[in-house]
Design a protein around this motif. Sequence first.
Motif, PDB file in Angstrom:
ATOM      1  N   ARG A  59      10.500 -15.356 -10.250  1.00 47.22           N
ATOM      2  CA  ARG A  59       9.731 -14.297  -9.965  1.00 47.22           C
ATOM      3  C   ARG A  59       7.963 -14.439  -9.872  1.00 47.22           C
ATOM      4  N   PRO A  60       8.063 -13.981  -8.880  1.00 43.26           N
ATOM      5  CA  PRO A  60       6.171 -14.029  -8.746  1.00 43.26           C
ATOM      6  C   PRO A  60       5.269 -12.857  -9.346  1.00 43.26           C
ATOM      7  N   ALA A  61       4.223 -13.108  -9.585  1.00 40.04           N
ATOM      8  CA  ALA A  61       3.244 -12.134 -10.169  1.00 40.04           C
ATOM      9  C   ALA A  61       3.229 -10.751  -9.831  1.00 40.04           C
ATOM     10  N   ASN A  62       3.187 -10.669  -8.255  1.00 43.47           N
ATOM     11  CA  ASN A  62       2.951  -9.600  -7.630  1.00 43.47           C
ATOM     12  C   ASN A  62       4.148  -8.736  -7.326  1.00 43.47           C
ATOM     13  N   LEU A  63       5.379  -9.081  -7.820  1.00 44.32           N
ATOM     14  CA  LEU A  63       6.396  -8.211  -7.660  1.00 44.32           C
ATOM     15  C   LEU A  63       6.510  -6.931  -8.546  1.00 44.32           C
ATOM     16  N   SER A  64       6.919  -5.944  -8.018  1.00 43.78           N
ATOM     17  CA  SER A  64       6.908  -4.756  -8.746  1.00 43.78           C
ATOM     18  C   SER A  64       8.342  -4.179  -8.633  1.00 43.78           C
ATOM     19  N   THR A  65       9.110  -4.002  -7.590  1.00 41.19           N
ATOM     20  CA  THR A  65      10.057  -3.216  -7.343  1.00 41.19           C
ATOM     21  C   THR A  65      11.000  -4.202  -6.288  1.00 41.19           C
ATOM     22  N   ILE A  66      12.384  -4.018  -6.286  1.00 35.72           N
ATOM     23  CA  ILE A  66      13.276  -4.637  -5.501  1.00 35.72           C
ATOM     24  C   ILE A  66      14.175  -3.458  -4.809  1.00 35.72           C
ATOM     25  N   ARG A  67      14.143  -3.477  -3.380  1.00 37.87           N
ATOM     26  CA  ARG A  67      15.189  -2.357  -2.758  1.00 37.87           C
ATOM     27  C   ARG A  67      16.238  -3.264  -2.071  1.00 37.87           C
ATOM     28  N   PHE A  68      17.611  -2.659  -2.526  1.00 39.83           N
ATOM     29  CA  PHE A  68      18.727  -3.193  -1.880  1.00 39.83           C
ATOM     30  C   PHE A  68      19.102  -2.070  -0.863  1.00 39.83           C
ATOM     31  N   THR A  69      19.466  -2.546   0.419  1.00 38.52           N
ATOM     32  CA  THR A  69      19.642  -1.610   1.494  1.00 38.52           C
ATOM     33  C   THR A  69      21.376  -2.258   1.954  1.00 38.52           C
ATOM     34  N   PHE A  70      22.428  -1.288   1.849  1.00 36.08           N
ATOM     35  CA  PHE A  70      23.815  -1.776   2.284  1.00 36.08           C
ATOM     36  C   PHE A  70      23.808  -0.874   3.609  1.00 36.08           C
ATOM     37  N   SER A  71      24.466  -1.319   4.697  1.00 38.03           N
ATOM     38  CA  SER A  71      24.735  -0.854   5.743  1.00 38.03           C
ATOM     39  C   SER A  71      26.160  -0.221   5.742  1.00 38.03           C
ATOM     40  N   LYS A  72      27.134  -0.124   4.672  1.00 36.67           N
ATOM     41  CA  LYS A  72      28.048   0.798   4.613  1.00 36.67           C
ATOM     42  C   LYS A  72      28.336   0.872   3.067  1.00 36.67           C
ATOM     43  N   GLY A  73      29.278   1.736   2.763  1.00 33.05           N
ATOM     44  CA  GLY A  73      29.773   2.256   1.403  1.00 33.05           C
ATOM     45  C   GLY A  73      28.746   3.452   1.144  1.00 33.05           C
TER      46      GLY A  73
END
Length: 294
Positions: free
Chosen positions: A175-189
Amino acid sequence: MKNHLLMAALVLLTASCGQELETGNDVAVSEKTAQVSVHVNDFSISQEDFAVTRAATAAADYTGVKSITLAFYETDGTPRYSVTQSRSNNTTYTTFGEFSLSLPYGTYTMVVMGYGSDSPVLLNSLTEAVFEEGRSRETFVYTQSVTVEDSTPLDLSATLSRIVSRLIVLSTDGRPANLSTIRFTFSKGGMSFNPMTGLATTDTGFSVNTQTTKGVGETTNMTVNFFLATDEETMDVTIETLDANNQVLFSKMVKDVQFKRNRITRLTGKMYSGDAITAISFNTDWLPESTLDF
């Protein structure tokens, strides 16, 4: 005269499951980096079953379920009774997963949901339920028609089946130092489900933001539970890293990822670095356990 209905210990089918993995994030190459989509050539996809036991597990014994909601609906869909037990608050029950109540004579649809959240699932109707916290959790469901026709107490039991699909993302870099949030985007479901079918109520896709407690330089372990519109679905998954200002720092799309209900799909690879490639090819055969390298 009301009939006394006693619901014995609810039992969870295929209940043994590892502890939910922590959710982590993707990364920025530089503070001034523009948004870019990258396909990494050492990323792999594998599928595996949830860990199972030969016998069903009693609700009180499976800590993956934190709450159980029991509801009864009349034949026209009108809600008649609803109650939720939370494992963290034992003031409303003697044994987790046991319920005692009274119902007037009539025929009802019984819905039982067990899930890995202390916040109650919002059961909007017989055909729609959604997590109040905005993030789906491990979910088990059982439905049954129940007729109350005399004063003899009913003794019912329910074996719940897992209805979610799970994505696990494992990074091989830190993990890098400037990471705050991760966003997952699913095309279905979707994030809501139909208790009667165990399927998603929509198939338009969704996004979910997550964070990690992993330290700088540590590899991350992420999990997302969600609902499929059919028993098996293939979709694209986009993983984006956001900084503290919610700006996209790094974006990665994994195309044609296969999912199945009650099945884990695992993505493993470099999440925070890697070279872009222009073409991807892999074996698309569906196997009980499959590994796809690209």
